[in-house]
Design an enzyme around this catalytic site. Structure first.
Site, PDB file in Angstrom:
ATOM      1  N   HIS A 264      -4.267   9.937   1.688  1.00 36.80           N
ATOM      2  CA  HIS A 264      -4.517   9.493   3.072  1.00 36.80           C
ATOM      3  C   HIS A 264      -4.255  10.618   4.075  1.00 36.80           C
ATOM      4  O   HIS A 264      -3.639  10.414   5.119  1.00 36.80           O
ATOM      5  CB  HIS A 264      -3.648   8.265   3.395  1.00 36.80           C
ATOM      6  CG  HIS A 264      -4.078   7.024   2.672  1.00 36.80           C
ATOM      7  ND1 HIS A 264      -5.223   6.334   2.976  1.00 36.80           N
ATOM      8  CD2 HIS A 264      -3.506   6.370   1.629  1.00 36.80           C
ATOM      9  CE1 HIS A 264      -5.355   5.294   2.163  1.00 36.80           C
ATOM     10  NE2 HIS A 264      -4.325   5.288   1.332  1.00 36.80           N
ATOM     11  N   ASP A 327       1.001   6.247  -1.783  1.00 32.06           N
ATOM     12  CA  ASP A 327       0.044   5.287  -2.333  1.00 32.06           C
ATOM     13  C   ASP A 327      -1.364   5.867  -2.376  1.00 32.06           C
ATOM     14  O   ASP A 327      -1.696   6.814  -1.663  1.00 32.06           O
ATOM     15  CB  ASP A 327       0.036   4.013  -1.484  1.00 32.06           C
ATOM     16  CG  ASP A 327      -0.450   4.275  -0.063  1.00 32.06           C
ATOM     17  OD1 ASP A 327       0.040   5.253   0.536  1.00 32.06           O
ATOM     18  OD2 ASP A 327      -1.304   3.527   0.449  1.00 32.06           O
ATOM     19  N   GLU A 328      -2.192   5.282  -3.209  1.00 36.34           N
ATOM     20  CA  GLU A 328      -3.638   5.512  -3.236  1.00 36.34           C
ATOM     21  C   GLU A 328      -3.980   7.003  -3.137  1.00 36.34           C
ATOM     22  O   GLU A 328      -4.694   7.445  -2.241  1.00 36.34           O
ATOM     23  CB  GLU A 328      -4.306   4.726  -2.106  1.00 36.34           C
ATOM     24  CG  GLU A 328      -4.133   3.225  -2.265  1.00 36.34           C
ATOM     25  CD  GLU A 328      -4.726   2.409  -1.144  1.00 36.34           C
ATOM     26  OE1 GLU A 328      -5.111   1.249  -1.399  1.00 36.34           O
ATOM     27  OE2 GLU A 328      -4.792   2.908  -0.008  1.00 36.34           O
ATOM     28  N   CYS A 329      -3.433   7.767  -4.073  1.00 32.90           N
ATOM     29  CA  CYS A 329      -3.678   9.212  -4.113  1.00 32.90           C
ATOM     30  C   CYS A 329      -4.468   9.543  -5.382  1.00 32.90           C
ATOM     31  O   CYS A 329      -3.868   9.765  -6.442  1.00 32.90           O
ATOM     32  CB  CYS A 329      -2.363   9.989  -4.079  1.00 32.90           C
ATOM     33  SG  CYS A 329      -2.578  11.784  -4.137  1.00 32.90           S
ATOM     34  N   PRO A 330      -5.800   9.564  -5.301  1.00 31.83           N
ATOM     35  CA  PRO A 330      -6.595   9.904  -6.489  1.00 31.83           C
ATOM     36  C   PRO A 330      -6.272  11.312  -6.986  1.00 31.83           C
ATOM     37  O   PRO A 330      -5.948  12.210  -6.203  1.00 31.83           O
ATOM     38  CB  PRO A 330      -8.038   9.820  -5.981  1.00 31.83           C
ATOM     39  CG  PRO A 330      -7.979   8.978  -4.748  1.00 31.83           C
ATOM     40  CD  PRO A 330      -6.645   9.267  -4.129  1.00 31.83           C
TER      41      PRO A 330
END
Length: 531
Positions: A264, A327-330
């Site tokens: 993000h 969070d949400e870290c590809p």
């Protein structure tokens, strides 16, 4: 003569308002309450508020109470150092064991709010405020004699405001803080950075706000290519952030900043492209979701950037907790990035059944960042994805995907805050379709400590948090509408004993807050009050 008698009776009814016995049973429900026999306590223009001299915290509590009594009833009271009859007394009682515990004793002679700390007294003040009628122009208020012994079930009762997707003014944030104080919520989790906008001034990296705080358009309708072509811009100067922190602290609310990393981060990458794996070019996105471009986990400059940012953030925010996302870290870019793979090799990381080597690289990155936080005597918070690596047990985990993640986090020994998106994400478009009592009961029925959690691990559940994410929320009216009255249900979940929970009784108590919401012009969902 008959008309004169009716006019006289009407005039007399305005003179005095006698509160019903149930007024002390407001939201959140107190732990212990006993209505006492005897005459009520009367508040009129001669009533005074007494606090100890030269106690600035208690004097501030008294000022808040004076303002609220005046706003709700029109009665203008004064403080007084001398002891008198029919006096409201705010005092500290060190014998009260809980740090937020307070008592209220009210009879015909005196109404005393005693707390273990000034913060605890403030909670007692809010209890009194919610017992008052909303009816200006009256001459007096009679409150039933009562004994209350109260304290919260959980020490952490939080609310997240996302200002990354859409920006809200300083006055908007202060209004949120006032709503939280009324509901005895004690943490504001301030989500300050996102792919779609960087909202806090960092003096060492001025491009974050010159470039990263602006986007030219926003997706209007989910799952389409329809954009509004309206610029979104705005950020908080460090002085403005200091002001908000002080405003919250005066109301015993701690502001927790979140700098979400290493994912993000597109607003930061658009400002400083050398921090990414590919070097860009990057732009501040107009759509929402999870993006593959993140901070480079193997780039020393990216790590130093994170440390520098958090150093300035900690200079602004005295919070014991610093949230760094996680969070949400590809890991798509990391798998192909020479710097990331070199760092993985340097650290000797390998895939194992529970964690990929890229997930472990994120853990190593976060651990390096955490050292800066620890050196300042703070603790690190992160979303539940940090469990995909091997973080230290001192990290506080926010479990957002559901009960199973909270159960896993607590069982593994992490201090855990529950914020299940199905219940506590107030901006969840799907669940907001629920109308009437069903819409608020899904919030109220949450039990933070799962029955499957082993007894010795139950203490790892340290609190609850509600969230308003602002992908589709552009204005303060919508924030309030999504927040109220659901924040009252979260307040009771976090404060009251689970064995005292009763939804029908809660709804009756909640209805007494509506006149106060209306007086303060809060925007709220009225359908929740319908059968």
């Amino acid at each position: 003569m008959r008309n004169l008698l009716l006019s006289t009776l009407l005039w007399l009814s305005v003179l005095t308002v006698t509160a019903q016995n149930g007024v002390w049973l407001s939201v959140p429900r107190p732990q212990k309450i006993n209505l006492l026999k005897g005459n009520p306590f009367v508040i009129d223009q001669t009533t005074t508020i007494r606090v100890a001299a030269n106690d600035s915290n208690m004097e501030r509590n008294a000022r808040f109470l004076l303002q609220d009594i005046s706003q709700l009833t029109g009665l203008r009271l004064k403080t007084c150092a001398a002891m008198k009859l029919r006096q409201i007394v705010l005092s500290i009682d060190k014998n009260i064991g809980h740090p937020e515990g307070y008592t209220i004793m009210a009879d015909s002679r005196c109404l005393t709010i005693a707390g273990s700390t000034p913060e605890a007294v403030f909670h007692g003040v809010q209890r009194l405020v919610k017992a008052l009628p909303v009816k200006t122009g009256i001459k007096s208020v009679s409150l039933p004699a009562v004994s209350i012994d109260d304290y919260p079930r959980f020490a952490y009762r939080g609310f997240l405001l996302d200002v990354g997707r859409h920006f809200f003014t300083v006055d908007d944030v202060k209004r949120i803080i006032d709503i939280l104080a009324l509901h005895q919520v004690n943490y504001l989790h301030w989500h300050l950075t996102e792919d779609q906008g960087w909202r806090i001034e960092i003096k060492k990296y001025p491009l974050l706000t010159q470039i990263g705080a602006r986007r030219d358009s926003t997706l209007s309708i989910p799952y389409t290519q329809i954009y509004d072509h309206e610029p979104v811009t705005g950020y908080y100067t460090q002085q403005e952030a200091h002001d908000i922190v002080k405003y919250a602290a005066d109301r015993y609310i701690t502001v927790i900043p979140e700098i979400d990393l290493p994912g993000h981060m597109l607003a930061a990458l658009a400002s400083y492209p050398e921090l990414g794996c590919t070097g860009g070019p990057y732009s501040v996105p107009a759509r929402f979701g999870v993006f593959e471009d993140v901070l480079c986990g193997g780039n020393p400059r990216a790590l130093q950037f994170a440390k520098d940012v958090l150093t300035e953030v900690m200079d602004i925010f005295p919070s014991p907790y610093i949230h760094i996302g996680g969070d949400e870290c590809p890991k798509t870019r990391w798998k192909d990035c020479p710097k990331c793979q070199a760092r993985i090799k340097e650290l000797g990381l390998t895939d194992n059944p529970g964690h990929t080597k890229e997930n472990q690289l994120q853990t190593a990155f976060m651990a390096d960042v955490e050292q800066v936080i620890k050196e300042r005597g703070r603790k690190m918070m992160g979303w539940e994805e940090i469990l995909d690596g091997t973080p230290e047990k001192t990290n506080i985990v926010m479990a957002w995907t559901g009960y199973m993640s909270a159960l896993r986090s607590a069982q593994e020994g992490f201090p855990t805050i529950i914020c299940p998106m199905q219940n506590f994400y107030f901006s969840n478009r799907g669940y907001n379709l629920l109308k009437g009592r069903d819409g608020i009961q899904r919030v109220y029925d949450v039990e933070p400590v799962a029955p499957a959690l082993k007894p010795d691990k139950q203490r790892n559940i340290i609190g609850v948090e509600a969230c308003v994410w602002t992908e589709w929320v552009k204005d303060m009216a919508t924030v309030e509408w999504q927040m109220l009255p659901k924040i009252a249900a979260v307040s009771e979940v976090g404060w009251s004993d689970k064995y005292n929970k009763d939804f029908d009784a809660f709804m009756r108590r909640l209805s007494r807050l509506r006149p106060l919401y209306d007086l303060r012009q809060y925007r709220y969902r009225t359908d929740y009050f319908e059968p």
